[in-house]
Write a protein that holds these residues in place. Structure first.
Motif, mmCIF file in Angstrom:
data_model
loop_
_atom_site.group_PDB
_atom_site.id
_atom_site.type_symbol
_atom_site.label_atom_id
_atom_site.label_comp_id
_atom_site.label_asym_id
_atom_site.label_seq_id
_atom_site.Cartn_x
_atom_site.Cartn_y
_atom_site.Cartn_z
ATOM 1 N N SER A 108 -53.774 -2.108 8.973
ATOM 2 C CA SER A 108 -53.820 -2.718 7.939
ATOM 3 C C SER A 108 -53.210 -3.585 7.383
ATOM 4 O O SER A 108 -53.341 -4.931 7.007
ATOM 5 C CB SER A 108 -52.892 -1.495 6.833
ATOM 6 N N TYR A 109 -51.909 -3.878 8.615
ATOM 7 C CA TYR A 109 -51.006 -4.740 8.658
ATOM 8 C C TYR A 109 -52.041 -6.120 9.224
ATOM 9 O O TYR A 109 -51.557 -7.072 8.220
ATOM 10 C CB TYR A 109 -50.123 -4.733 9.910
ATOM 11 N N GLU A 110 -52.425 -5.994 9.846
ATOM 12 C CA GLU A 110 -53.535 -7.272 10.005
ATOM 13 C C GLU A 110 -54.480 -7.425 9.153
ATOM 14 O O GLU A 110 -55.689 -8.644 9.244
ATOM 15 C CB GLU A 110 -54.283 -6.776 11.730
ATOM 16 N N LYS A 111 -55.264 -6.992 8.748
ATOM 17 C CA LYS A 111 -56.116 -6.844 7.888
ATOM 18 C C LYS A 111 -55.565 -7.970 6.264
ATOM 19 O O LYS A 111 -56.779 -7.874 5.774
ATOM 20 C CB LYS A 111 -56.659 -5.572 7.176
ATOM 21 N N ASP A 112 -54.567 -8.488 6.212
ATOM 22 C CA ASP A 112 -53.387 -8.368 5.429
ATOM 23 C C ASP A 112 -54.272 -9.996 5.379
ATOM 24 O O ASP A 112 -54.773 -10.114 3.756
ATOM 25 C CB ASP A 112 -52.075 -9.006 5.849
ATOM 26 N N ILE A 113 -54.368 -10.909 5.573
ATOM 27 C CA ILE A 113 -55.328 -11.904 5.500
ATOM 28 C C ILE A 113 -56.214 -12.127 5.067
ATOM 29 O O ILE A 113 -56.914 -12.798 3.694
ATOM 30 C CB ILE A 113 -54.877 -13.002 6.805
ATOM 31 N N LYS A 114 -57.337 -11.138 5.782
ATOM 32 C CA LYS A 114 -58.400 -10.735 5.327
ATOM 33 C C LYS A 114 -58.531 -10.357 3.235
ATOM 34 O O LYS A 114 -59.173 -11.025 2.649
ATOM 35 C CB LYS A 114 -58.955 -9.602 5.849
ATOM 36 N N PHE A 171 -57.874 -13.211 1.141
ATOM 37 C CA PHE A 171 -58.979 -13.894 1.077
ATOM 38 C C PHE A 171 -60.357 -13.106 0.109
ATOM 39 O O PHE A 171 -60.456 -13.807 -1.360
ATOM 40 C CB PHE A 171 -59.734 -14.168 2.297
ATOM 41 N N SER A 172 -59.702 -11.573 -0.096
ATOM 42 C CA SER A 172 -61.601 -11.133 -0.511
ATOM 43 C C SER A 172 -60.416 -11.066 -2.116
ATOM 44 O O SER A 172 -61.192 -10.396 -2.861
ATOM 45 C CB SER A 172 -61.389 -9.067 -0.212
ATOM 46 N N HIS A 173 -59.375 -11.048 -2.244
ATOM 47 C CA HIS A 173 -58.625 -10.719 -3.302
ATOM 48 C C HIS A 173 -58.555 -11.964 -4.488
ATOM 49 O O HIS A 173 -58.289 -12.152 -5.940
ATOM 50 C CB HIS A 173 -57.327 -10.151 -3.966
ATOM 51 N N GLY A 174 -59.218 -12.808 -3.581
ATOM 52 C CA GLY A 174 -59.169 -14.542 -4.774
ATOM 53 C C GLY A 174 -57.803 -15.411 -4.778
ATOM 54 O O GLY A 174 -57.683 -16.144 -4.799
ATOM 55 N N GLU A 175 -56.375 -14.449 -3.309
ATOM 56 C CA GLU A 175 -55.617 -15.193 -3.683
ATOM 57 C C GLU A 175 -55.087 -16.941 -3.195
ATOM 58 O O GLU A 175 -54.686 -17.477 -3.332
ATOM 59 C CB GLU A 175 -54.193 -14.029 -2.940
ATOM 60 N N LEU A 176 -56.466 -16.180 -2.205
ATOM 61 C CA LEU A 176 -56.710 -18.073 -1.497
ATOM 62 C C LEU A 176 -57.083 -19.336 -1.776
ATOM 63 O O LEU A 176 -57.082 -20.585 -1.710
ATOM 64 C CB LEU A 176 -57.144 -18.243 -0.041
ATOM 65 N N PHE A 177 -57.198 -19.348 -2.813
ATOM 66 C CA PHE A 177 -58.456 -19.499 -4.244
ATOM 67 C C PHE A 177 -57.549 -19.915 -5.763
ATOM 68 O O PHE A 177 -57.770 -20.774 -5.977
ATOM 69 C CB PHE A 177 -59.410 -19.429 -4.658
ATOM 70 N N ILE A 178 -56.753 -18.653 -5.556
ATOM 71 C CA ILE A 178 -56.367 -18.674 -7.699
ATOM 72 C C ILE A 178 -54.852 -18.478 -7.159
ATOM 73 O O ILE A 178 -54.767 -17.258 -6.751
ATOM 74 C CB ILE A 178 -57.187 -17.725 -8.664
ATOM 75 N N ALA A 179 -54.232 -19.754 -8.225
ATOM 76 C CA ALA A 179 -52.715 -19.319 -8.006
ATOM 77 C C ALA A 179 -52.191 -18.157 -8.412
ATOM 78 O O ALA A 179 -51.638 -16.863 -7.727
ATOM 79 C CB ALA A 179 -52.062 -20.334 -8.475
ATOM 80 N N ASP A 180 -52.823 -17.814 -9.859
ATOM 81 C CA ASP A 180 -52.412 -16.093 -10.146
ATOM 82 C C ASP A 180 -52.748 -15.016 -9.944
ATOM 83 O O ASP A 180 -52.176 -13.908 -9.854
ATOM 84 C CB ASP A 180 -53.230 -15.963 -12.022
ATOM 85 N N SER A 181 -53.601 -14.710 -8.393
ATOM 86 C CA SER A 181 -53.902 -13.981 -7.553
ATOM 87 C C SER A 181 -52.577 -13.494 -6.926
ATOM 88 O O SER A 181 -52.387 -12.170 -6.599
ATOM 89 C CB SER A 181 -55.134 -14.347 -6.964
ATOM 90 N N ILE A 182 -51.728 -14.323 -6.558
ATOM 91 C CA ILE A 182 -50.218 -14.070 -6.339
ATOM 92 C C ILE A 182 -49.653 -12.872 -6.474
ATOM 93 O O ILE A 182 -49.317 -13.096 -7.692
ATOM 94 C CB ILE A 182 -49.708 -15.259 -5.889
ATOM 95 N N LYS A 183 -49.653 -11.607 -5.900
ATOM 96 C CA LYS A 183 -48.915 -10.715 -6.235
ATOM 97 C C LYS A 183 -47.472 -10.950 -5.616
ATOM 98 O O LYS A 183 -47.619 -10.152 -4.390
ATOM 99 C CB LYS A 183 -49.849 -9.846 -6.319
ATOM 100 N N ASN A 184 -46.184 -11.285 -6.597
ATOM 101 C CA ASN A 184 -45.177 -10.969 -5.524
ATOM 102 C C ASN A 184 -44.108 -9.953 -6.666
ATOM 103 O O ASN A 184 -44.605 -9.049 -7.582
ATOM 104 C CB ASN A 184 -43.977 -12.492 -6.223
ATOM 105 N N ASN A 185 -43.521 -9.479 -6.294
ATOM 106 C CA ASN A 185 -42.694 -8.050 -6.404
ATOM 107 C C ASN A 185 -41.811 -8.480 -7.484
ATOM 108 O O ASN A 185 -40.908 -9.380 -7.157
ATOM 109 C CB ASN A 185 -42.125 -7.516 -5.583
ATOM 110 N N PRO A 186 -41.810 -8.480 -8.765
ATOM 111 C CA PRO A 186 -40.591 -7.854 -9.804
ATOM 112 C C PRO A 186 -39.210 -8.319 -9.447
ATOM 113 O O PRO A 186 -38.459 -8.588 -9.884
ATOM 114 C CB PRO A 186 -41.522 -8.127 -11.310
ATOM 115 N N LYS A 187 -39.631 -7.150 -8.649
ATOM 116 C CA LYS A 187 -37.832 -6.418 -8.099
ATOM 117 C C LYS A 187 -37.330 -7.287 -7.424
ATOM 118 O O LYS A 187 -36.277 -7.250 -6.910
ATOM 119 C CB LYS A 187 -38.061 -4.982 -7.945
#
Length: 559
Positions: A370-376, A379-395
């Motif tokens: 699962s760790y090694e699939k993080d970059i993939k 990509f599939s979640h759109g984070e590499l293309f849309i800034a709002d797709s970055i999910k930072n931990n608010p805590k």
């Protein structure tokens, strides 16, 4: 007198392997787990492992390789820890260490393996091959009278034959285009330097560009030389490119930061179970570039030491970070050399940026997949293309010196997002690259047009040269001859990239001089035309300067 006992090789080697395992186990137990209880637990585990291994060796129905069993058991054991604790067998340990060394002993060529045949792409300036007269495009037929073609020839085979102790001799037989008979060369191997600063040039009269591909033995010295040279050319702004840089030596990274940040400021600190490995690294020297504005490029391939640099510069508001969220490796490994030549890289602590954030992304013990699939997944979640797709931990919010909010627990989030451009990437293009079709034609083109290219300076080449339609047709024909099926739609999408890449490779082979400390300036200058991150970054120096001034104006660097 009774006959002496005679042991076969496996019987003799088994206690040796077990003693190596025991020595490593006792060392690690005493060092990292502390106290007699830890040592007792390790000894109990060793006894069980010894019993099982001896039972297998003595009684298993088929012959087994105990070396492989020990290596496999160690590897599987470490998978229960974090994703970056790793074991290298003796052969792999040598290769792993060489990646961070500043050079190797060999004959000094860049080569290409094509259809089971090794071609010289270019001899390295100052190396034995160049001195002997070996040329780009030469086909290697034999090495020390051993045939150098066929299915057995792979990268490992090539390295094993061409590399060797400095001063040792090797006989090379080559076939050169236009020469009817093979040519023989007697070469004496020498030290061939490798470089980690891949480019260093002036973008304009005030802006310098430095590309760092890894943090190896020589990186800090290379970086200082690059900055010094650019400053003499008038550099007042620095674009530092760390995209795709997987890291390396931490001290080379912190030394680099020290050249960019003034005063006595935290660069990074580490914290682990054993206090002996806790460190604080601060700026201490008068740096070479403490005042000019800095922009740093990162992406999902920037990891470890790269993130230390980006994190420190971001936390002190010294640089504007541009690109995409970095990899997220915040664990520190200590290399432990074992007695048989193998190596254990054991995680001993976490590192933290000056604001106190750990950039290590989440992981589950034992779930390496699962760790090694993080970059993939990014990509599939759109984070590499849309800034709002970055999910930072608010805590996990932290603040820079100027009070800006930054996040921990998942890499370095850039201040300015640049999406990944895949508009010209197609399966057809990947096939061309996979079989080196464009690079091979670039080598051939330079060889056939050497006199015309010599009449142009690189500056003129950069402004005026464009690969022709005839050049593109030859590439398509070569691809077809190499069983790459033509796809018209994909070709049209990729054509601008293919043309630019061809120009970049021709520029590299025609103008690059290895006596410039291994710099690939020509290649990067051509490819910058299609580099959206690069083009965005050069527009942001006013913002970077404003950010730096705001931080400096705050008392003690804090709100």
């Amino acid at each position: 007198m009774e006959n002496p006992i005679q042991n076969d090789r496996r019987t003799v080697r088994l206690p040796i392997l077990l003693s190596i395992t025991l020595a490593a186990g006792v060392f690690l137990g005493a060092t990292f787990f502390g106290g007699s209880k830890g040592i007792t637990d390790v000894a109990r585990g060793y006894t069980k492992f010894k019993e099982v291994l001896q039972l297998i060796d003595n009684n298993y129905v088929d012959t087994v390789n105990t070396d492989e069993l020990v290596d496999y058991s160690i590897t599987k054991m470490l998978e229960k820890l974090d994703p970056h604790t790793y074991y290298f067998n003796p052969k792999d340990a040598v290769a792993a260490r060489s990646q961070l060394e500043s050079g190797f002993d060999g004959i000094g060529i860049e080569f290409n393996l094509y259809k089971d045949t090794v071609y010289v792409v270019s001899p390295l300036v100052g190396g034995p091959s160049e001195a002997a007269g070996i040329q780009s495009g030469d086909k290697i037929l034999k090495v020390n009278n051993e045939v150098f073609t066929g299915t057995k020839v792979d990268n490992a085979f090539i390295f094993s034959k061409l590399r060797g102790p400095r001063g040792s001799e090797v006989k090379i037989e080559i076939l050169r285009r236009g020469v009817p008979k093979p040519l023989a060369f007697q070469l004496k191997r020498d030290r061939i330097p490798t470089y980690s600063v891949d480019a260093s040039y002036m973008i304009d009269k005030e802006t310098g560009y430095v590309k760092v591909t890894r943090f190896s033995e020589s990186t800090y010295d290379e970086f200082k030389n690059a900055v010094s040279s650019l400053k003499t050319q008038g550099m007042k702004k620095l674009l530092l490119d760390l995209r795709g840089n997987p890291g390396g030596y931490m001290d080379r990274a912190t030394n680099m930061v020290d050249e960019l940040i003034s005063g006595d400021k935290m660069i990074v600190y580490t914290d682990g179970k054993d206090d002996r490995y806790d460190r604080q690294t601060r700026t201490k020297n008068v740096g070479m570039f403490e005042n000019g504005s800095v922009v740093v490029l990162i992406d999902e391939g920037s990891a470890s030491a790269s993130e230390i640099v980006a994190g420190a510069l971001q936390d002190h508001d010294r640089a504007l970070i541009v690109g995409r969220r970095s990899f997220g490796k915040g664990l520190v490994q200590m290399p432990v050399n074992l007695s048989d030549g193998s190596e254990l890289r054991l995680t001993i602590s976490r590192y933290f940026t000056p604001s106190g954030r750990s950039i290590q992304k989440p992981y589950t013990h034992g779930d390496v997949e699962s760790y090694e699939k993080d970059i993939k997944n990014r990509f599939s979640h759109g984070e590499l293309f849309i800034a709002d797709s970055i999910k930072n931990n608010p805590k996990l919010q932290f603040r820079t010196d100027a009070g800006r909010v930054v996040y921990g627990g998942g890499g370095i989030t850039p201040d300015v997002f640049v999406p990944r451009d895949t508009s010209m990437m197609t399966p057809y293009l990947y096939e061309l690259f996979g079989k080196n079709i464009v690079r091979d034609y670039a080598v051939r083109y330079v060889g056939e047009n050497k006199k015309q290219l010599e009449k142009l300076t690189f500056a003129d080449y950069l402004k005026t040269f464009t690969p022709s339609e005839a050049d593109m047709e030859i590439i398509l024909r070569n691809a077809n001859n190499d069983d790459i099926k033509f796809n018209e739609q994909e070709y049209k999408r990729s054509k601008p990239y293919i043309r630019t890449y061809l120009k970049a490779m021709i520029g590299r082979y025609a103008y690059q001089k290895r006596d410039k400390a291994g710099l690939n300036n020509e290649f990067y200058q051509v490819m910058s035309d299609l580099d959206e991150g690069y083009k965005k970054a050069v527009t942001l120096f006013d913002e970077a300067e404003k950010l730096s001034r705001t931080s400096v104006s705050l008392k003690d660097g804090k709100k």
